[in-house]
Design an enzyme around this catalytic site. Structure first.
Site, PDB file in Angstrom:
ATOM      1  N   GLU A  45      -5.043   8.274  10.560  1.00 32.33           N
ATOM      2  CA  GLU A  45      -4.064   8.500  11.621  1.00 32.33           C
ATOM      3  C   GLU A  45      -2.679   8.837  11.099  1.00 32.33           C
ATOM      4  O   GLU A  45      -1.908   9.518  11.757  1.00 32.33           O
ATOM      5  CB  GLU A  45      -3.991   7.256  12.523  1.00 32.33           C
ATOM      6  CG  GLU A  45      -3.095   6.115  12.033  1.00 32.33           C
ATOM      7  CD  GLU A  45      -3.517   5.515  10.689  1.00 32.33           C
ATOM      8  OE1 GLU A  45      -4.702   5.655  10.325  1.00 32.33           O
ATOM      9  OE2 GLU A  45      -2.667   4.923  10.004  1.00 32.33           O
TER      10      GLU A  45
ATOM     11  N   ASP B 101       1.567  -0.881   7.254  1.00 30.71           N
ATOM     12  CA  ASP B 101       1.363   0.553   7.449  1.00 30.71           C
ATOM     13  C   ASP B 101       2.599   1.268   8.008  1.00 30.71           C
ATOM     14  O   ASP B 101       2.594   2.486   8.173  1.00 30.71           O
ATOM     15  CB  ASP B 101       0.129   0.799   8.333  1.00 30.71           C
ATOM     16  CG  ASP B 101      -0.650   2.024   7.891  1.00 30.71           C
ATOM     17  OD1 ASP B 101      -0.478   2.449   6.724  1.00 30.71           O
ATOM     18  OD2 ASP B 101      -1.416   2.567   8.710  1.00 30.71           O
TER      19      ASP B 101
ATOM     20  N   ARG C 121      -1.650  10.779   8.736  1.00 31.25           N
ATOM     21  CA  ARG C 121      -1.413  12.210   8.540  1.00 31.25           C
ATOM     22  C   ARG C 121      -1.219  12.927   9.864  1.00 31.25           C
ATOM     23  O   ARG C 121      -0.551  13.953   9.921  1.00 31.25           O
ATOM     24  CB  ARG C 121      -2.561  12.813   7.714  1.00 31.25           C
ATOM     25  CG  ARG C 121      -3.913  12.647   8.350  1.00 31.25           C
ATOM     26  CD  ARG C 121      -5.055  12.881   7.367  1.00 31.25           C
ATOM     27  NE  ARG C 121      -5.210  11.778   6.421  1.00 31.25           N
ATOM     28  CZ  ARG C 121      -6.082  11.779   5.420  1.00 31.25           C
ATOM     29  NH1 ARG C 121      -6.880  12.825   5.230  1.00 31.25           N
ATOM     30  NH2 ARG C 121      -6.167  10.745   4.608  1.00 31.25           N
TER      31      ARG C 121
ATOM     32  N   LYS D 112       6.093   7.301   7.440  1.00 27.97           N
ATOM     33  CA  LYS D 112       4.994   6.885   8.331  1.00 27.97           C
ATOM     34  C   LYS D 112       5.290   5.506   8.909  1.00 27.97           C
ATOM     35  O   LYS D 112       5.442   4.529   8.166  1.00 27.97           O
ATOM     36  CB  LYS D 112       3.670   6.858   7.546  1.00 27.97           C
ATOM     37  CG  LYS D 112       2.500   6.195   8.293  1.00 27.97           C
ATOM     38  CD  LYS D 112       1.193   6.242   7.488  1.00 27.97           C
ATOM     39  CE  LYS D 112       0.081   5.420   8.139  1.00 27.97           C
ATOM     40  NZ  LYS D 112      -1.191   5.431   7.374  1.00 27.97           N
TER      41      LYS D 112
ATOM     42  N   ASP E  55      -9.159   6.578  11.716  1.00 33.59           N
ATOM     43  CA  ASP E  55      -8.439   5.766  10.739  1.00 33.59           C
ATOM     44  C   ASP E  55      -7.593   6.641   9.796  1.00 33.59           C
ATOM     45  O   ASP E  55      -6.803   6.127   9.025  1.00 33.59           O
ATOM     46  CB  ASP E  55      -9.437   4.917   9.949  1.00 33.59           C
ATOM     47  CG  ASP E  55      -8.764   3.757   9.230  1.00 33.59           C
ATOM     48  OD1 ASP E  55      -7.576   3.494   9.508  1.00 33.59           O
ATOM     49  OD2 ASP E  55      -9.444   3.127   8.399  1.00 33.59           O
TER      50      ASP E  55
ATOM     51  N   ASP F 224      -2.359  -0.816  11.743  1.00 31.66           N
ATOM     52  CA  ASP F 224      -3.467   0.140  11.669  1.00 31.66           C
ATOM     53  C   ASP F 224      -4.793  -0.604  11.786  1.00 31.66           C
ATOM     54  O   ASP F 224      -5.313  -1.119  10.804  1.00 31.66           O
ATOM     55  CB  ASP F 224      -3.385   0.913  10.350  1.00 31.66           C
ATOM     56  CG  ASP F 224      -4.442   2.006  10.249  1.00 31.66           C
ATOM     57  OD1 ASP F 224      -5.139   2.264  11.252  1.00 31.66           O
ATOM     58  OD2 ASP F 224      -4.566   2.609   9.152  1.00 31.66           O
TER      59      ASP F 224
ATOM     60  N   LYS G  88     -11.366  -0.806  11.237  1.00 36.48           N
ATOM     61  CA  LYS G  88     -11.424  -1.340   9.881  1.00 36.48           C
ATOM     62  C   LYS G  88     -12.201  -2.652   9.896  1.00 36.48           C
ATOM     63  O   LYS G  88     -12.106  -3.422  10.838  1.00 36.48           O
ATOM     64  CB  LYS G  88     -10.002  -1.601   9.357  1.00 36.48           C
ATOM     65  CG  LYS G  88      -9.233  -0.341   8.995  1.00 36.48           C
ATOM     66  CD  LYS G  88      -7.872  -0.688   8.445  1.00 36.48           C
ATOM     67  CE  LYS G  88      -7.045   0.564   8.201  1.00 36.48           C
ATOM     68  NZ  LYS G  88      -7.521   1.393   7.094  1.00 36.48           N
TER      69      LYS G  88
HETATM   70  N1  BES Z   1      -3.248   2.893   6.370  1.00 33.85           N
HETATM   71  C1  BES Z   1      -4.411   3.346   5.743  1.00 33.85           C
HETATM   72  C2  BES Z   1      -4.305   3.434   4.231  1.00 33.85           C
HETATM   73  C3  BES Z   1      -4.000   2.157   3.478  1.00 33.85           C
HETATM   74  C4  BES Z   1      -5.010   1.439   2.873  1.00 33.85           C
HETATM   75  C5  BES Z   1      -2.711   1.727   3.341  1.00 33.85           C
HETATM   76  C6  BES Z   1      -4.716   0.297   2.150  1.00 33.85           C
HETATM   77  C7  BES Z   1      -2.420   0.581   2.618  1.00 33.85           C
HETATM   78  C8  BES Z   1      -3.419  -0.129   2.025  1.00 33.85           C
HETATM   79  C9  BES Z   1      -4.764   4.737   6.258  1.00 33.85           C
HETATM   80  O1  BES Z   1      -4.405   5.018   7.569  1.00 33.85           O
HETATM   81  C10 BES Z   1      -6.257   4.848   6.197  1.00 33.85           C
HETATM   82  O2  BES Z   1      -6.917   4.108   6.858  1.00 33.85           O
HETATM   83  N2  BES Z   1      -6.747   5.781   5.400  1.00 33.85           N
HETATM   84  C11 BES Z   1      -8.133   5.998   5.261  1.00 33.85           C
HETATM   85  C12 BES Z   1      -8.365   7.485   5.206  1.00 33.85           C
HETATM   86  C13 BES Z   1      -9.809   7.892   5.356  1.00 33.85           C
HETATM   87  C14 BES Z   1     -10.333   7.556   6.721  1.00 33.85           C
HETATM   88  C15 BES Z   1      -9.892   9.371   5.097  1.00 33.85           C
HETATM   89  C16 BES Z   1      -8.584   5.319   3.969  1.00 33.85           C
HETATM   90  O3  BES Z   1      -7.810   5.264   3.024  1.00 33.85           O
HETATM   91  O4  BES Z   1      -9.700   4.823   3.922  1.00 33.85           O
HETATM   92 ZN    ZN Z   2      -2.736   3.968   8.268  1.00 30.81          ZN
HETATM   93 ZN    ZN Z   3      -5.835   4.346   9.003  1.00 31.62          ZN
END
Ligand code: BES
Ligand code: ZN
Ligand code: ZN
Length: 484
Positions: free
Chosen positions: A340, A279, A342, A257, A338, A262, A269
């Protein structure tokens, strides 16, 4: 990066580092003295007689005309695992910085062969510095103090050129991974990730294909295009190939990825936006490992596939409620912009599965914040459709001391991905095991018969307390590519 060499001579000129377990100072454990000069031996014996040494830490012992010996006390033998040895050694470079020595001779002390090997890894990998962004004031102050990490580490023993080459290649790979993650996000954009891949493609045997926006449109990579739409830089899909094996041998495919930042997109966020330069951690880890594996000339076919985008907000950004058409023809309703990672991985996995005929596919991603709640900050979470593949990864994880734990990729949690208007949604807010949900989403984009494992590295890629990338799982991947 300091240089590495081996020697079985000690003329007393270079400062010596002597790693010792705190319970191995007694006279009958004379083997800890091996490699010291006569003056250094005498000085250490006297010091041991006259002073009480602390249970851990560095103790300098001065030996008159010969260079000093720095005893590094590692703790009690029974309580110090191989991983602790490596971690102790990682502090060597920064400890010696203030002394500004040029070369350090590292003797075995208490360590057996395996211990020595872990110690040398720690010393070399711990010599990494990320100093390109300090200002003049800091740089001048540093210059004035004369501080610098040693430029040469001399390990005790016969020249081992294969081992030296391995240490250097992996150290470079880890440094590349860390540099990519540590670089600020206004610099480390998708074009920067492409440049890094171009750098690796200069190595013998490596070729690179770059798919830009137009290509991605033709390929129906609706996920990569949607997530990348609000950025001022085009999204890209990078494919690095190394063909070190037989022509007929199917390749190992590593997917990473590469979200260079992000923001969350419209589902922006809040206070958790800090550190989202990490990210692209999956991409960086895959690039570092690929680079090391190619430098080592591992006789296998392996391919790195990197989707890279910026997840931004703009009038052009994709929306929650959008429906995307993906590379494999599936449609995805966007619940949350968010989630994204996947979406871009889905296209990358489906593309790789369709075009590259993988023997096995492993993706790495900082995919879910939930990962750290599931496994804590010391484990990578793994979800796999193939027990053989998972156990190979687990074995590598154990060999290199980079912990990995399996989570259930169980269909009972897949219900949450149902959509009323598309094949699936990209996430749901109703489900607690978010890391599993991420894995289940990705599973839709990999053929049943392809051995596949998803590694969520959101727990381990970045150390927020320190503010730097960890380089975790580069060694795991190199070991995996070598042995699978
Ligand atoms: N990049 C984030 C996940 C992340 C969080 C990476 C903390 C490193 C440290 C990912 O894209 C994300 O935002 N995931 C969301 C998913 C949710 C919206 C289903 C999350 O983890 O809150
Ligand atoms: Zn992300
Ligand atoms: Zn995200």
């Amino acid at each position: 990066m300091p240089s590495i060499s081996f020697s079985e001579k000690n003329n007393g000129k270079n400062p010596v580092l002597l790693p010792v377990f705190s319970d191995e100072f007694s006279a009958e454990k004379r083997k800890i003295f091996r490699g010291l000069s006569p003056l250094q031996k005498r000085a250490l014996r006297t010091a041991l007689k006259n002073a009480k040494f602390p249970p851990t830490g560095f103790v300098p012992v001065f030996s008159g005309k010969d260079a000093p010996v720095f005893v590094q006390i590692l703790g009690k033998k029974a309580e110090v695992a191989r991983r602790d040895v490596r971690e102790n050694a990682a502090s060597v470079a920064s400890f010696f910085k203030k002394y500004a020595f040029d070369a350090i001779l590292i003797l075995p002390g208490s360590l057996d062969k395996k211990g020595e090997s872990a110690f040398s890894e720690g010393v070399i990998f711990g010599s990494y510095e990320f100093s390109g962004f300090f200002g003049k004031k800091t740089i001048d102050a540093e210059k004035e103090s004369g501080a610098k990490i040693p430029s040469q580490f001399v390990f005790w023993g016969k020249t081992q050129s294969a081992r030296q080459k391995e240490l250097e290649a992996i150290a470079e790979g880890i440094a590349l991974t860390k540099d990519i993650i540590n670089t600020p996000p206004s610099i480390a954009r998708p074009s920067f990730v492409e440049e890094q891949a171009r750098g690796i493609a200069k190595k013998p045997g490596v070729s690179l294909t770059v798919f830009g926006k137009k290509d991605l449109e033709k390929m129906n990579c609706g996920g990569i295009l949607a997530v990348g739409r609000a950025s001022r830089e085009e999204p890209r899909l990078l494919v690095l190939e190394y063909r070190g094996g037989k022509k007929s041998e199917k390749p190992i495919v590593l997917v990473g990825k590469g979200v260079t930042f992000d923001t969350g997109g419209h589902n922006i966020k809040g206070r958790y936006m800090r550190w989202m330069k990490q990210d692209l951690g999956g991409a960086a880890t895959v690039l570092g490992a690929f680079s090391a594996a190619a430098a080592l000339g591992i006789p296998k076919n392996f391919i790195a596939v990197i989707p890279t985008v910026e997840n931004m907000v703009s009038p052009d950004a994709y929306f929650p409620d959008d429906v995307l058409r993906m590379y494999n023809g599936m449609t995805v309703e966007v619940d949350n912009t968010d989630a994204e990672g996947r979406l871009i991985l889905a296209d990358a996995l489906a593309y790789a599965d369709d075009k590259l005929n993988p023997r096995a596919m492993v993706d790495l991603a900082t995919l879910t914040g939930a990962c750290i709640y599931a496994v804590g900050d010391d484990f990578t979470a793994g979800l796999s459709t193939n027990p053989k593949l998972f156990s190979a990864l687990k074995k590598s994880s154990e060999t290199v001391d980079e912990p990995l734990w399996e989570l259930p990729l169980h269909a009972r949690y897949a219900k949450s991905l149902k959509s009323a208007i598309a094949d699936i949604v990209n996430c749901s807010d109703g489900i607690k095991p978010g890391t599993i949900e991420g894995g289940l989403f990705l599973q839709n984009f990999v053929k049943k018969e392809t051995p596949w494992c998803h590694l969520d590295i959101a727990s381990v890629a970045f150390d927020e307390k320190v503010g730097l990338a960890t380089g975790r799982d580069v060694r795991l991947l190199v070991d995996f590519v070598k042995n699978f």
